[in-house]
Design an enzyme around this catalytic site. Sequence first.
Site, PDB file in Angstrom:
ATOM      1  N   GLN A  42      29.562  40.398  38.195  1.00  0.00           N
ATOM      2  CA  GLN A  42      30.381  40.973  39.265  1.00  0.00           C
ATOM      3  C   GLN A  42      31.530  41.785  38.662  1.00  0.00           C
ATOM      4  O   GLN A  42      32.370  41.259  37.922  1.00  0.00           O
ATOM      5  CB  GLN A  42      30.968  39.898  40.180  1.00  0.00           C
ATOM      6  CG  GLN A  42      31.603  40.539  41.418  1.00  0.00           C
ATOM      7  CD  GLN A  42      32.538  39.623  42.173  1.00  0.00           C
ATOM      8  OE1 GLN A  42      33.417  39.011  41.598  1.00  0.00           O
ATOM      9  NE2 GLN A  42      32.356  39.525  43.475  1.00  0.00           N
TER      10      GLN A  42
ATOM     11  N   TYR B 280      40.708  43.845  46.838  1.00  0.00           N
ATOM     12  CA  TYR B 280      40.805  44.426  45.495  1.00  0.00           C
ATOM     13  C   TYR B 280      40.575  45.933  45.585  1.00  0.00           C
ATOM     14  O   TYR B 280      40.421  46.484  46.676  1.00  0.00           O
ATOM     15  CB  TYR B 280      39.867  43.690  44.531  1.00  0.00           C
ATOM     16  CG  TYR B 280      40.307  42.247  44.375  1.00  0.00           C
ATOM     17  CD1 TYR B 280      41.572  41.963  43.859  1.00  0.00           C
ATOM     18  CD2 TYR B 280      39.525  41.187  44.811  1.00  0.00           C
ATOM     19  CE1 TYR B 280      42.035  40.654  43.766  1.00  0.00           C
ATOM     20  CE2 TYR B 280      39.978  39.874  44.712  1.00  0.00           C
ATOM     21  CZ  TYR B 280      41.233  39.611  44.193  1.00  0.00           C
ATOM     22  OH  TYR B 280      41.690  38.331  44.108  1.00  0.00           O
TER      23      TYR B 280
ATOM     24  N   GLY C 141      29.313  29.103  47.374  1.00  0.00           N
ATOM     25  CA  GLY C 141      30.340  29.128  46.338  1.00  0.00           C
ATOM     26  C   GLY C 141      30.809  27.734  45.997  1.00  0.00           C
ATOM     27  O   GLY C 141      30.325  27.110  45.046  1.00  0.00           O
TER      28      GLY C 141
HETATM   29  C1  PHB Z   1      40.831  34.062  43.845  1.00  0.00           C
HETATM   30  O1  PHB Z   1      40.775  33.589  42.719  1.00  0.00           O
HETATM   31  O2  PHB Z   1      41.588  33.621  44.663  1.00  0.00           O
HETATM   32  C2  PHB Z   1      39.925  35.119  44.208  1.00  0.00           C
HETATM   33  C3  PHB Z   1      39.367  35.922  43.244  1.00  0.00           C
HETATM   34  C4  PHB Z   1      38.459  36.872  43.615  1.00  0.00           C
HETATM   35  C5  PHB Z   1      38.146  36.996  44.937  1.00  0.00           C
HETATM   36  C6  PHB Z   1      38.716  36.217  45.881  1.00  0.00           C
HETATM   37  C7  PHB Z   1      39.612  35.270  45.515  1.00  0.00           C
HETATM   38  O3  PHB Z   1      37.262  37.882  45.322  1.00  0.00           O
END
Ligand code: PHB
Length: 357
Positions: free
Chosen positions: A79, A155, A310
């Site tokens: 990713q 992001y 997840g």
């Molecule tokens: C997080 O670590 O909080 C985090 C990282 C990447 C993401 C979402 C949350 O896409």
Amino acid sequence: MASLTRSRSVPTTIPNHANFEYYVQRARSAGLVMTEGTLIVHQGTNWPNAAGIWSMDHARAWKRITDEVHNVGGKIFCQLWHKKLAEKPVPGPSAVQARGGEGLFERFGLDKSAGYSMPEPIEDPMAIIADYKNAALMAKEAGFDGVELHSANGYLVHQFLDFNTNKRTDKWGGSVENRCRFGLETLKALISVWGPDRVGIKMNPCGGYDDVGMPLEETKETFTYYIEEILKLKVAYIQLVNYLPQMDPELDGKKRGTPHDVLKTYGPLVKDPSNPSASNTTKLLLNGALNPDQANELISSQLIDAAVFGTLWIGNPDLQTRVEQGKELNMQLDHKTFYGFPGNDPKVGYSDYPDAV
Ligand code: PHB
């Protein structure tokens, strides 16, 4: 298995033996492992000990992992992640400061009084797309099976989509078409390295996290166009993320995101056989607080092609086997070890959860 940021690549951004153990344990049963958000450039973060994929040193370290993942019969996509909140100057579409909504400050005990940094508008987005392409090339050297563009959770790619964070007046901002351009051009760069059937994309239209989110009508308009254009590129999959209240912070006394049913709203664009642009090349993946029964139901009723889990993978390294064999799932997770680890041992709460017996 979904991308899970676990901050274990101590002491740098190079994957280590704890990462090796963690991924191999899970690849024994998962259909497809997606790595944690993996940085495409160091400038893209101040996140401690996130893994990277911008140099041959990263590629060589990941190759040890991907080789063993393949030995145990697994598949693994990298990713590709570009984070804001970097050391200064932090790149972003426009000079719009996040007001909050990310766990980073609490998690790593950073000084909140300094506030979120002010992004410096990216002069030429094509330069960042070149960084994505380099990361895609490194991921190929690393022996991954493909790459996933992280276009979710506020992001960089998501910041271009959202008119609250993207105030640009050039061809990268303004209209829906312009705001989607960065994600689409980045996908094309990844496809130039990997071919379309080895590139996936993740998105969460409901927003929230990281102070993104538009009113419902504009959200639907933006993500409908985005998905329609992505389908034309015939990528491997689109991973939609359900609305998750825990990923939607309260800002100014109210929830920031735009809750709506993503599967109902966008699913038919991807899975509807009467839509010729989809022609069933691109698979539909759904992520977000699903349980195995719901996942089976959605798959057997043809609403999705695959379900992504997840949190369940954290404490259940053999999750798929446990589900298939009706074994009990371990729900006893130590939240303190999600991102950090006592005694500087990255294995703790990470690669030390046992398989079911
Ligand atoms: C997080 O670590 O909080 C985090 C990282 C990447 C993401 C979402 C949350 O896409």
